[in-house]
Scaffold this motif. Sequence first.
Motif, PDB file in Angstrom:
ATOM      1  N   VAL A  65       6.580 130.172 -35.810  1.00  0.00           N
ATOM      2  CA  VAL A  65       7.548 129.665 -34.546  1.00  0.00           C
ATOM      3  C   VAL A  65       7.021 130.251 -33.356  1.00  0.00           C
ATOM      4  O   VAL A  65       7.291 129.361 -32.374  1.00  0.00           O
ATOM      5  N   THR A  66       6.486 131.415 -32.962  1.00  0.00           N
ATOM      6  CA  THR A  66       5.920 131.847 -31.805  1.00  0.00           C
ATOM      7  C   THR A  66       4.706 130.801 -31.474  1.00  0.00           C
ATOM      8  O   THR A  66       4.406 130.937 -30.475  1.00  0.00           O
ATOM      9  N   ARG A  67       4.168 130.140 -32.306  1.00  0.00           N
ATOM     10  CA  ARG A  67       2.921 129.200 -32.081  1.00  0.00           C
ATOM     11  C   ARG A  67       3.501 127.878 -31.636  1.00  0.00           C
ATOM     12  O   ARG A  67       2.658 126.983 -31.409  1.00  0.00           O
ATOM     13  N   ALA A  68       4.689 127.686 -32.245  1.00  0.00           N
ATOM     14  CA  ALA A  68       5.431 126.233 -31.873  1.00  0.00           C
ATOM     15  C   ALA A  68       5.420 126.101 -30.278  1.00  0.00           C
ATOM     16  O   ALA A  68       5.475 126.933 -29.658  1.00  0.00           O
ATOM     17  N   SER A  69       5.505 124.503 -29.995  1.00  0.00           N
ATOM     18  CA  SER A  69       5.461 124.205 -28.497  1.00  0.00           C
ATOM     19  C   SER A  69       6.760 124.860 -27.757  1.00  0.00           C
ATOM     20  O   SER A  69       6.615 125.030 -26.651  1.00  0.00           O
ATOM     21  N   TYR A  70       7.802 124.888 -28.276  1.00  0.00           N
ATOM     22  CA  TYR A  70       9.067 125.399 -27.575  1.00  0.00           C
ATOM     23  C   TYR A  70       8.832 126.815 -27.371  1.00  0.00           C
ATOM     24  O   TYR A  70       9.169 127.169 -26.330  1.00  0.00           O
ATOM     25  N   ALA A  71       8.191 127.773 -28.128  1.00  0.00           N
ATOM     26  CA  ALA A  71       8.028 129.060 -27.647  1.00  0.00           C
ATOM     27  C   ALA A  71       6.931 129.205 -26.691  1.00  0.00           C
ATOM     28  O   ALA A  71       7.096 130.037 -25.897  1.00  0.00           O
ATOM     29  N   LYS A  72       5.855 128.507 -26.857  1.00  0.00           N
ATOM     30  CA  LYS A  72       4.687 128.400 -25.945  1.00  0.00           C
ATOM     31  C   LYS A  72       5.589 127.987 -24.440  1.00  0.00           C
ATOM     32  O   LYS A  72       5.089 128.667 -23.465  1.00  0.00           O
ATOM     33  N   TYR A  73       6.457 126.963 -24.416  1.00  0.00           N
ATOM     34  CA  TYR A  73       7.118 126.893 -23.238  1.00  0.00           C
ATOM     35  C   TYR A  73       7.643 127.852 -22.741  1.00  0.00           C
ATOM     36  O   TYR A  73       7.811 128.407 -21.518  1.00  0.00           O
ATOM     37  N   HIS A  74       8.636 128.502 -23.632  1.00  0.00           N
ATOM     38  CA  HIS A  74       9.333 129.780 -23.154  1.00  0.00           C
ATOM     39  C   HIS A  74       8.355 130.909 -22.427  1.00  0.00           C
ATOM     40  O   HIS A  74       8.597 131.321 -21.561  1.00  0.00           O
TER      41      HIS A  74
END
Length: 191
Positions: free
Chosen positions: A129-138
């Motif tokens: 989850v923390t490697r997903a694009s939405y987390a990267k955006y955060h």
Amino acid sequence: MKDSGVEWLGEVPAHWVVRRLKHSASLQSGIPKGKDLTGKVTIEVPMLRVANVQDGYLNLSEVDLIKIEPSEFERYALKYGDVLMNEGGDNDKLGRGAVWKSEITSCIHQNHVFAIRPAEIEPEWLDLVTRASYAKYHFYRVAKQSTNLASISSTNIKETPLVIPPKQERKQISLHIDEQLKKFDLLEKNA
């Protein structure tokens, strides 16, 4: 579907939980380098640094040793299942991480690498989850930016929204993602 409550994430399945990382894990900062240990009893232990923590894997070909006071070891010791995450670097490296599987005994981590200990979810899920694009955006959105470099604070990492399906669904999604990543790795290798 339901609104996730996170603007850039959008809708998620209605039965999924969306909560901040701080409600599903604890975060441990690492040891700062350069402490004056003159005249003190020390032990020498392996220490992970930013270069060791890659995106989805650990590069353990070169691991530094550091002298610390024995009383500090427990505070900075890595535990099996910790999700390691870099504090910063180039924008594309911001928040990169991997799961620690105790590859080296008695290992600690430097202060530019966070160790996140999941409480209610699997380390592998937290890592995905923390490697997903939405987390990267955060991470990118809340990071301190300077010329070509970015850094994220432990406070901002704790605010990362996590999508949490039920356990069996997490397992199925994780297996599917692992299979897809293996295919991509094979394609890359063949290319």
